[in-house]
Scaffold this active site. Structure first.
Site, PDB file in Angstrom:
ATOM      1  N   SER A   1       0.895  -1.172  -0.165  1.00  0.00           N
ATOM      2  CA  SER A   1      -0.088   0.200  -0.095  1.00  0.00           C
ATOM      3  C   SER A   1       0.819   1.355   0.069  1.00  0.00           C
ATOM      4  O   SER A   1       1.485   1.555  -0.802  1.00  0.00           O
ATOM      5  CB  SER A   1      -0.857   0.041   1.180  1.00  0.00           C
ATOM      6  OG  SER A   1      -1.796   1.022   1.253  1.00  0.00           O
TER       7      SER A   1
ATOM      8  N   GLU B   1     -12.733   5.487   6.564  1.00  0.00           N
ATOM      9  CA  GLU B   1     -11.787   6.005   7.564  1.00  0.00           C
ATOM     10  C   GLU B   1     -11.319   7.294   7.118  1.00  0.00           C
ATOM     11  O   GLU B   1     -11.422   7.703   5.899  1.00  0.00           O
ATOM     12  CB  GLU B   1     -10.630   4.870   7.578  1.00  0.00           C
ATOM     13  CG  GLU B   1     -10.795   3.789   8.017  1.00  0.00           C
ATOM     14  CD  GLU B   1      -9.436   2.883   8.467  1.00  0.00           C
ATOM     15  OE1 GLU B   1      -9.107   2.417   9.559  1.00  0.00           O
ATOM     16  OE2 GLU B   1      -8.781   2.512   7.464  1.00  0.00           O
ATOM     17  N   ALA B   2     -10.691   8.051   8.213  1.00  0.00           N
ATOM     18  CA  ALA B   2     -10.512   9.429   7.918  1.00  0.00           C
ATOM     19  C   ALA B   2      -9.419   9.206   6.858  1.00  0.00           C
ATOM     20  O   ALA B   2      -9.275  10.481   6.131  1.00  0.00           O
ATOM     21  CB  ALA B   2     -10.008  10.116   9.354  1.00  0.00           C
ATOM     22  N   ASN B   3      -8.640   8.487   6.695  1.00  0.00           N
ATOM     23  CA  ASN B   3      -7.433   8.352   5.924  1.00  0.00           C
ATOM     24  C   ASN B   3      -7.844   8.101   4.404  1.00  0.00           C
ATOM     25  O   ASN B   3      -7.023   8.015   3.478  1.00  0.00           O
ATOM     26  CB  ASN B   3      -6.363   7.613   6.212  1.00  0.00           C
ATOM     27  CG  ASN B   3      -7.074   5.971   6.165  1.00  0.00           C
ATOM     28  OD1 ASN B   3      -7.894   5.707   5.437  1.00  0.00           O
ATOM     29  ND2 ASN B   3      -6.370   5.148   7.181  1.00  0.00           N
TER      30      ASN B   3
ATOM     31  N   ARG C   1      -4.085   4.685  21.346  1.00  0.00           N
ATOM     32  CA  ARG C   1      -4.027   3.263  21.081  1.00  0.00           C
ATOM     33  C   ARG C   1      -2.890   2.660  20.430  1.00  0.00           C
ATOM     34  O   ARG C   1      -2.004   3.471  19.690  1.00  0.00           O
ATOM     35  CB  ARG C   1      -5.280   2.943  20.318  1.00  0.00           C
ATOM     36  CG  ARG C   1      -5.106   3.854  18.871  1.00  0.00           C
ATOM     37  CD  ARG C   1      -6.488   3.409  18.055  1.00  0.00           C
ATOM     38  NE  ARG C   1      -6.072   1.979  17.294  1.00  0.00           N
ATOM     39  CZ  ARG C   1      -5.198   1.949  16.263  1.00  0.00           C
ATOM     40  NH1 ARG C   1      -4.801   3.114  15.781  1.00  0.00           N
ATOM     41  NH2 ARG C   1      -5.094   0.746  15.513  1.00  0.00           N
ATOM     42  N   PRO C   2      -2.671   1.257  20.554  1.00  0.00           N
ATOM     43  CA  PRO C   2      -1.194   0.802  20.026  1.00  0.00           C
ATOM     44  C   PRO C   2      -1.761   0.590  18.559  1.00  0.00           C
ATOM     45  O   PRO C   2      -2.686   0.173  18.263  1.00  0.00           O
ATOM     46  CB  PRO C   2      -1.249  -0.605  20.737  1.00  0.00           C
ATOM     47  CG  PRO C   2      -2.586  -1.078  21.218  1.00  0.00           C
ATOM     48  CD  PRO C   2      -3.217   0.353  21.442  1.00  0.00           C
TER      49      PRO C   2
ATOM     50  N   GLY D   1      -1.874  -1.006  15.006  1.00  0.00           N
ATOM     51  CA  GLY D   1      -1.896  -2.540  14.575  1.00  0.00           C
ATOM     52  C   GLY D   1      -0.979  -2.770  13.355  1.00  0.00           C
ATOM     53  O   GLY D   1      -0.883  -3.948  12.797  1.00  0.00           O
ATOM     54  N   THR D   2      -0.433  -1.780  12.969  1.00  0.00           N
ATOM     55  CA  THR D   2       0.428  -1.963  11.640  1.00  0.00           C
ATOM     56  C   THR D   2       2.017  -1.428  11.878  1.00  0.00           C
ATOM     57  O   THR D   2       2.891  -1.645  11.081  1.00  0.00           O
ATOM     58  CB  THR D   2       0.116  -1.008  10.449  1.00  0.00           C
ATOM     59  OG1 THR D   2      -0.003   0.277  10.706  1.00  0.00           O
ATOM     60  CG2 THR D   2      -1.331  -1.556  10.240  1.00  0.00           C
TER      61      THR D   2
HETATM   62  C1  LIG Z   1      -4.533   6.332  12.204  1.00  0.00           C
HETATM   63  C2  LIG Z   1      -4.408   5.481  11.064  1.00  0.00           C
HETATM   64  O1  LIG Z   1      -4.523   6.102   9.966  1.00  0.00           O
HETATM   65  N1  LIG Z   1      -4.470   4.057  10.973  1.00  0.00           N
HETATM   66  C3  LIG Z   1      -4.382   3.279   9.892  1.00  0.00           C
HETATM   67  C4  LIG Z   1      -3.259   2.205  10.244  1.00  0.00           C
HETATM   68  O2  LIG Z   1      -3.842   1.442  11.380  1.00  0.00           O
HETATM   69  P1  LIG Z   1      -2.868   1.701  12.886  1.00  0.00           P
HETATM   70  O3  LIG Z   1      -3.512   0.293  13.449  1.00  0.00           O
HETATM   71  O4  LIG Z   1      -3.296   2.963  13.118  1.00  0.00           O
HETATM   72  O5  LIG Z   1      -1.429   1.295  12.464  1.00  0.00           O
HETATM   73  O6  LIG Z   1      -3.297   1.343   8.844  1.00  0.00           O
HETATM   74  C5  LIG Z   1      -4.391   0.683   8.927  1.00  0.00           C
HETATM   75  C6  LIG Z   1      -4.287  -0.405   7.807  1.00  0.00           C
HETATM   76  O7  LIG Z   1      -3.931   0.369   6.512  1.00  0.00           O
HETATM   77  C7  LIG Z   1      -5.738   1.632   8.781  1.00  0.00           C
HETATM   78  O8  LIG Z   1      -6.985   0.869   8.532  1.00  0.00           O
HETATM   79  C8  LIG Z   1      -5.733   2.629   9.620  1.00  0.00           C
HETATM   80  O9  LIG Z   1      -6.622   3.546   9.349  1.00  0.00           O
HETATM   81 MG   LIG Z   2      -3.843   1.136   0.448  1.00  0.00          MG
END
Ligand SMILES: CC(=O)N[C@H]1[C@@H](OP(=O)(O)O)O[C@H](CO)[C@@H](O)[C@@H]1O
Ligand SMILES: [Mg+2]
Length: 549
Positions: A67, A377-379, A502-503, A505-506
């Site tokens: 991605s 998602e906001a992103n 929050r922790p 996940g990625t």
């Molecule tokens: C704040 C943020 O943008 N977090 C992203 C990011 O997750 P995290 O768990 O925050 O690392 O990657 C995910 C997978 O692409 C997406 O679903 C999510 O919105």
């Molecule tokens: Mg992507």
């Protein structure tokens, strides 16, 4: 039929697992530096083939992509038969296979999986796979193919394409010839389906102003090349950052993730965008979309996933009403804690809104509970789901007056335009353009639906992010035990203040989000909470980032 252990052994030996590395199938599947992923791809091939057998030979998808990550990374995700993310329980099977230290341990893990998941090895196995434009993709696909071969799967290589196309293909293949046929099971068929729906939806509307599209130098550029001729003169798309051959260009200072996190225009678009004009950015695998425009003074204004959800949800509510279906079809929205508070307020005043934990699978599943579920998602990752009952209601509805028929036809065409398997930058872009054309909105009017609260996202590196546990859709911490009370006390001091921890996940970090009435306040709150987090878990005072307050 039993497992061909000799073949599995022979092929597995070609893809040894690097020592001392633990893999985890997370929200984004497996994702890390490409150079250590060979064994993981092999094992994902084995797993995908077995999952297909478990589901009576339904086609499973495998997407090789990282991605928006840097070009040197790669990753892999499995796609379930209806085009949705892999079922939860199988995420731990994926992790178990990926971490078997050597071939004998892998064989044992596979035999164990066959037993516990009750897999009938006599069933057929079918897998379709694709990859993005990353240079590491080709060799990782070969490792995947070896894994598929070890179990004897029938395979289809969908080549270099976007994540949403692969999801679409999975559903199209599995519904082919049924009453739920999703569309032709080819990329050309996908382009034709979306393009036809788009043209019908904008027929009779004023010409759409040119749209600048930033392809993140990724696979979205290839998708756009296929759409541009098909769309003809219905819309003019100016593709930029569409260089997929220069090393290091992918996601570099461009793309949806850059725009969202930097909250600025990629420099490569500066000379292209004029005041009042809008543009959009895809991410590296074209499943996320961010819009933006320059205001009359040339200032950058971002239109993120929350703005897209608000625009689209309000439009669908209007159409449902105009079609005379408001008693039958309820529209709802799903967001995460990262949704801007102003968007949640705007939406909640108009329709039901649910907040769920981060990660598309949570949003997707929650959206399935509505008749029409809008999730973003906001992103910028999101889509709209029309439930099977809603689709049937639309097909059977007898409009009483011509205006109802028009609205009904628009809803049926939206059902075709929207890729309902997963977020899809191209499909979502066409959807936004339809709504803007119907409402005669420029970026300015769209932006003025509500005013975003200033916000700030900060990463905190900690020794062990697993000590952070949350509740209430990740909006509150339950561990470490006393930290939430301290955050609450701080937040109370800020006008319209909101913050949560929050922790990730990625990534190996803890994320801190804060918003408040003024930008300086949002920054201040985020850095104070980040400081609390850092100190709470005994971060080294010598390494404490200077900006933490
Ligand atoms: C704040 C943020 O943008 N977090 C992203 C990011 O997750 P995290 O768990 O925050 O690392 O990657 C995910 C997978 O692409 C997406 O679903 C999510 O919105
Ligand atoms: Mg992507």
């Amino acid at each position: 039929m039993s497992l061909n252990v000799n073949e599995l052994r022979r092929l597995s030996d070609l893809h040894p697992k690097p020592r001392a590395i633990q893999f985890q199938y997370g929200t984004a599947g497996f994702r890390t530096v490409a150079s250590i992923l060979d064994s993981t791809l092999f094992r994902v091939g084995v797993l995908a083939a077995l999952r297909s057998k478990r589901l009576d030979g339904k086609t499973i998808g495998v997407m090789v992509t990282a991605s928006h990550n840097p070009e040197a990374d790669n990753g892999v995700k499995l796609v379930d038969p209806r085009g949705e993310m892999l079922e939860n329980a199988w995420e731990s099977h994926a992790t178990a296979l990926a971490n078997a230290p050597n071939t004998p341990a892998l064989i044992e893990a596979v035999e164990h999986l066959v037993k516990v998941a009750k897999i009938d090895l006599n069933k057929p196995s079918r897998v379709v796979y694709a990859r993005d434009t990353r240079p590491s993709g080709a060799s990782l696909v070969r490792a995947l193919e070896d894994g598929l071969k070890a179990i004897g799967a029938e395979t289809r290589d969908a080549g270099v394409t976007t994540t949403p196309v692969l999801h679409y293909l999975v559903r199209a293949i599995n519904t082919k010839g049924t009453k739920d046929e999703y569309g032709p099971d080819s990329e050309e068929g996908y382009v034709a389906k979306l393009t036809a729906a788009f043209k019908k939806l904008i027929a009779g509307k004023a010409a759409i102003p040119l749209l600048v599209v930033d392809c993140a130098n990724g696979v979205g550029a290839l998708a756009l090349q296929k759409f541009i001729p098909a769309l003809g003169n219905s819309i003019t798309l100016h593709s930029v950052n569409d260089d997929i051959s220069t090393a290091g260009a992918l996601n570099n200072a461009c793309g949806a993730d850059f725009v969202k996190t930097q909250q600025k225009l990629p420099a490569s678009l500066e000379s292209l965008l004029h005041p009042g004009q809008r543009g959009c950015s895809f991410d590296g695998d074209a499943d996320r979309l961010m819009y933006f425009y320059l205001d009359e003074r040339g200032r950058f204004r971002m239109l993120d996933g929350d703005k897209i959800a608000s625009l689209v949800a309000a439009f669908i509510v209007e159409l449902v009403k105009s079609a005379g279906l408001e008693d039958k079809i309820k529209v709802g929205v799903v967001q995460t804690a990262y949704a801007n508070g102003a968007s949640t307020k705007y939406l909640s005043e108009r329709l039901p809104v649910k907040c769920v934990p981060t990660g598309v699978k949570h949003l997707h599943h929650a959206a399935e509970h509505y008749d029409v579920g809008v999730y973003f998602e906001a992103n910028g990752h999101g889509t709209v789901l029309f439930s099977p009952e809603t689709q049937q209601a639309l097909r059977e509805h007898q409009p009483a007056i011509p205006a109802q028929l028009t609205a009904l036809t628009h809803l049926l065409n939206l059902n075709d335009l929207i890729n309902q398997t997963v977020g899809d930058a191209v499909s979502d872009m066409l959807l936004v353009e339809v709504v803007l054309a119907h409402k005669s909105y420029s970026g300015v009017e769209w932006d003025s639906l509500y005013v975003d609260l200033p916000n700030r996202l900060v990463k905190v590196k900690v020794a062990n992010r697993n000590v952070f546990k949350t509740e209430d859709a990740e909006r509150r911490l339950i561990s470490p035990p006393t930290l939430q009370a301290k955050i609450d006390e701080l937040v109370r001091k800020y006008e319209d203040g909101r913050s949560f921890v929050r922790p990730s996940g990625t990534e190996d970090v803890v994320r801190v989000y804060a918003e408040a009435r003024a930008k300086s306040q949002a920054d201040d709150l985020a850095f104070r909470v980040a400081g609390l987090v850092y100190d709470e878990v005994g971060g080294d005072p010598g390494l404490r980032p200077r900006e933490f307050l």
